[in-house]
Scaffold this motif. Structure first.
Motif, mmCIF file in Angstrom:
data_model
loop_
_atom_site.group_PDB
_atom_site.id
_atom_site.type_symbol
_atom_site.label_atom_id
_atom_site.label_comp_id
_atom_site.label_asym_id
_atom_site.label_seq_id
_atom_site.Cartn_x
_atom_site.Cartn_y
_atom_site.Cartn_z
ATOM 1 N N THR A 26 34.428 18.718 46.696
ATOM 2 C CA THR A 26 34.765 19.749 45.723
ATOM 3 C C THR A 26 36.042 19.377 44.977
ATOM 4 O O THR A 26 37.093 19.222 45.587
ATOM 5 C CB THR A 26 34.992 21.099 46.428
ATOM 6 O OG1 THR A 26 33.859 21.405 47.228
ATOM 7 C CG2 THR A 26 35.217 22.209 45.405
ATOM 8 N N PRO A 27 35.992 19.223 43.643
ATOM 9 C CA PRO A 27 37.224 18.986 42.893
ATOM 10 C C PRO A 27 38.102 20.231 42.932
ATOM 11 O O PRO A 27 37.605 21.348 43.124
ATOM 12 C CB PRO A 27 36.735 18.677 41.479
ATOM 13 C CG PRO A 27 35.395 19.315 41.388
ATOM 14 C CD PRO A 27 34.807 19.267 42.765
ATOM 15 N N GLU A 81 46.436 32.776 39.094
ATOM 16 C CA GLU A 81 45.179 33.303 39.618
ATOM 17 C C GLU A 81 44.462 34.144 38.577
ATOM 18 O O GLU A 81 43.222 34.211 38.569
ATOM 19 C CB GLU A 81 45.454 34.102 40.892
ATOM 20 C CG GLU A 81 45.939 33.227 42.043
ATOM 21 C CD GLU A 81 46.238 34.005 43.311
ATOM 22 O OE1 GLU A 81 46.276 35.260 43.243
ATOM 23 O OE2 GLU A 81 46.442 33.370 44.368
ATOM 24 N N GLY A 82 45.220 34.765 37.666
ATOM 25 C CA GLY A 82 44.596 35.532 36.588
ATOM 26 C C GLY A 82 43.797 34.651 35.646
ATOM 27 O O GLY A 82 42.839 35.112 34.999
ATOM 28 N N TYR A 86 44.313 28.454 41.456
ATOM 29 C CA TYR A 86 44.592 28.640 42.883
ATOM 30 C C TYR A 86 46.036 28.251 43.177
ATOM 31 O O TYR A 86 46.567 27.299 42.620
ATOM 32 C CB TYR A 86 43.626 27.812 43.726
ATOM 33 C CG TYR A 86 42.186 28.148 43.436
ATOM 34 C CD1 TYR A 86 41.573 29.254 44.021
ATOM 35 C CD2 TYR A 86 41.445 27.371 42.529
ATOM 36 C CE1 TYR A 86 40.261 29.580 43.716
ATOM 37 C CE2 TYR A 86 40.129 27.691 42.243
ATOM 38 C CZ TYR A 86 39.547 28.798 42.829
ATOM 39 O OH TYR A 86 38.258 29.131 42.519
ATOM 40 N N VAL A 87 46.653 29.011 44.087
ATOM 41 C CA VAL A 87 48.062 28.826 44.412
ATOM 42 C C VAL A 87 48.240 28.612 45.903
ATOM 43 O O VAL A 87 47.604 29.287 46.719
ATOM 44 C CB VAL A 87 48.900 30.052 43.961
ATOM 45 C CG1 VAL A 87 50.346 29.917 44.429
ATOM 46 C CG2 VAL A 87 48.848 30.208 42.450
ATOM 47 N N LEU A 88 49.120 27.685 46.254
ATOM 48 C CA LEU A 88 49.524 27.446 47.632
ATOM 49 C C LEU A 88 51.039 27.621 47.694
ATOM 50 O O LEU A 88 51.768 26.966 46.952
ATOM 51 C CB LEU A 88 49.144 26.023 48.060
ATOM 52 C CG LEU A 88 49.463 25.594 49.494
ATOM 53 C CD1 LEU A 88 48.502 26.256 50.467
ATOM 54 C CD2 LEU A 88 49.395 24.074 49.624
ATOM 55 N N LYS A 172 40.807 26.581 49.478
ATOM 56 C CA LYS A 172 41.225 26.983 48.137
ATOM 57 C C LYS A 172 40.128 26.609 47.143
ATOM 58 O O LYS A 172 39.825 25.434 46.961
ATOM 59 C CB LYS A 172 42.537 26.290 47.738
ATOM 60 C CG LYS A 172 43.748 26.701 48.565
ATOM 61 C CD LYS A 172 44.212 28.112 48.228
ATOM 62 C CE LYS A 172 45.446 28.487 49.022
ATOM 63 N NZ LYS A 172 45.934 29.857 48.700
ATOM 64 N N GLY A 173 39.506 27.629 46.558
ATOM 65 C CA GLY A 173 38.476 27.372 45.562
ATOM 66 C C GLY A 173 37.283 26.618 46.094
ATOM 67 O O GLY A 173 36.654 25.842 45.363
#
Length: 540
Positions: A26-27, A81-82, A86-88, A172-173
């Motif tokens: 998954t990219p 995210e809006g 994706y955020v870490l 994530k995603g």
């Protein structure tokens, strides 16, 4: 109806060894927000990394603080995210130690603030062990996210066994991102992990952990490394499979726009597998929030990594709820820290880069205060580790809180005797890690020395040492004579590599007054005038 079974999969499940999961294809585009070396700066700080007066904060002169970080994280997370991203949010270690918020609450407030900001993970820094495994365990139990440490054997430590993991995998995603934690290999010298925690070679530990992740099909790996900028570059060049290193430990500021940065953000290093590794760090004390955008392709290869630390200045509003909560937590501390205990005629420089490499104003103050406190006990010299000096002090009135920010570790004075040869050996240890910004660098009083970085560490860097005789004259140190030494209890017990203090100290007394109280007493009687001299000389 008969169900079709994957015979190969069953065989792998049964045998485990030699089997590997299919790699993640998954990219992913991921924004990594990061902090490091926060050191309990729950409230805003001034330009000297010390306590910010409320009126200065209102005038927009201050930086950081948990309330300001909360706003920045929420704003960036909401915006990213809006837009479907994706955020870490991660931390590179050393949340502990630095202000009364830690001294009074231990790790409880750090856990509360990090939970409020919704961190995804953190690595253990050396200061997480400052009060032993028990306090770290309490912090782990109070946090809502994994605390990671890969290069230590904790199997013999019941307070940590089963709770501290080497790594974790976060989705994530739809993609799996592996996170690994790393602490300094010499944490047993830098802090107080106790006899049951055994630290090991970071490269060997990482090679093993990356192999474990790769076997599980994880090919997007982020290392949370509390090891320092130079060590991170060595790791990147020697450990295959790591994509991003979020660093800490040496308070390195990386930037593409500032002439004060030690390197670009990110700093790229070619890995042994041919892939490039992106290294980032965001100074310390919450003054910056690092932000790195990373693209991985379907094969787990980083195709882009770019960003810049965000300055947490007055342009970032403080979150009202967090600010109110911090004020509640600060109430029991105010009487202690607001007490005016002295005055300084000018700012006292305690900058990390100076106090770990040369004579610094704070080093002079603290070392002279230590020597003055025991001058009538036959003590000749004082040696204080530069890493124990954690901030500067601005001009004017000096509060107890400011002194405790400079000296947050509750160290006490230790006195003992050493031969001249052992004093030289101690200084040799002290200058052994200057290039790495090592905290063991010796600030001194009653003694002066010359050293050179031209020789390898431990092989005669110290070129000359002199002490004052009873007439006040400087004379060469006598290798066989005994000298009275004052230091702090951390160094006396072998901390920062000063094993010679622990092993060779004669007639030791380790229960002297608190170092902060000693400095406060020394500053009485009028405005203190900071200064430096030639007590430490660096030769070519």
């Amino acid at each position: 109806m008969l169900r079709a079974y994957n015979i190969a999969g069953l065989a792998c499940a049964a045998l485990v060894a030699g089997c590997a999961a299919e790699p993640d294809t998954t990219p992913l585009t991921l924004t990594i927000l990061h902090t490091n070396d926060f050191h309990s700066r729950i409230e805003p700080i001034n330009k000297y990394d010390s306590s910010c007066k409320p009126e200065d904060n209102e005038e927009g002169k201050c930086f950081g603080g948990s309330a300001r970080l909360a706003t920045a994280v929420a704003d960036r997370r909401g915006a990213i995210e809006g837009d479907g991203g994706y955020v870490l949010l991660v931390d590179g270690g050393d949340q502990f130690s630095g202000t009364l918020f830690y001294t009074y609450y231990q790790g409880a407030v750090a856990a509360e603030m990090m939970n409020a900001l919704d961190y995804d993970a953190m690595t253990v820094g050396n200061h997480e062990f400052d009060n032993g495994p028990e306090v770290l365990r309490g912090f782990i139990e109070a946090t809502d996210f994994p605390i990671l440490l890969a290069n230590a054997d904790i199997s013999g430590e019941p307070e940590l066994r089963g709770d501290l993991k080497p790594s974790t995998v976060i989705n994530k995603g739809g993609a799996r991102v592996g996170l690994i934690g790393l602490a300094p290999a010499d944490t047993d010298e830098l802090s107080s992990p106790g006899p049951n925690v055994k630290f090991g070679d970071p490269i060997a530990a990482l090679q093993s952990e990356v192999a474990n992740m790769t076997a599980k099909g994880v090919n997007k790996i982020v290392l949370l490394s509390h090891s320092g900028y130079l060590t991170d570059q060595e790791i990147a060049a020697n450990v295959a499979g790591i994509d991003v290193i979020v660093g800490g430990h040496d308070n390195t500021y990386l930037s593409n726009t500032s002439d004060r940065a030690k390197g670009p953000y990110p700093t790229w290093v070619d890995g042994p597998d041919g892939n490039r590794v992106a290294i980032v760090q965001a100074y310390a004390y919450g003054k910056f929030l690092g932000e790195l955008q990373v693209d991985w392709d379907g094969a787990g290869v980083v195709t882009r990594a770019e960003g810049e630390p965000l300055t947490m200045d007055a342009e970032v509003a403080e979150d009202d709820a967090i600010k109110t909560r911090v004020a509640e937590l600060a109430a029991p501390l105010d009487e202690i820290r607001n007490e005016v205990v002295g005055e300084t005629a000018a700012p006292i420089d305690g900058d990390r880069a100076n106090c770990r490499a040369k004579t610094c104003e704070m080093g002079v103050l603290v070392a002279e205060a230590m020597l003055d406190a025991v001058a009538d006990e036959g003590i000749d010299i004082a040696i204080q580790n530069g890493g124990g000096l954690r901030a500067s002090i601005d001009q004017g009135e000096v509060t107890r809180g400011e002194v405790l920010t400079v000296l947050p570790f509750q160290n006490t004075l230790s006195t003992f005797k050493l031969t001249g040869a052992d004093v030289v050996a101690a200084l040799e240890n002290g200058v052994s890690k200057v290039e790495e910004g090592g905290g063991r660098f010796p600030q001194v009083a009653g003694l002066r020395y010359a050293w050179s970085p031209s020789k390898p560490a431990g092989e005669g860097r110290v070129r000359a040492v002199q002490v004052k005789n009873t007439d006040g004259d400087w004379v060469n140190i006598d290798q066989e004579a005994e000298y009275g030494v004052v230091s702090n209890n951390f160094m006396r017990s072998g901390g920062d590599g000063y094993s010679v203090f622990a092993e060779k100290g004669i007639d030791a007394y380790d229960f002297g007054p608190d170092l902060a109280d000693v400095v406060i007493a020394y500053m009485q009687g009028g405005p203190y005038v900071p200064a430096v001299d030639d007590r430490i000389i660096q030769l070519k």
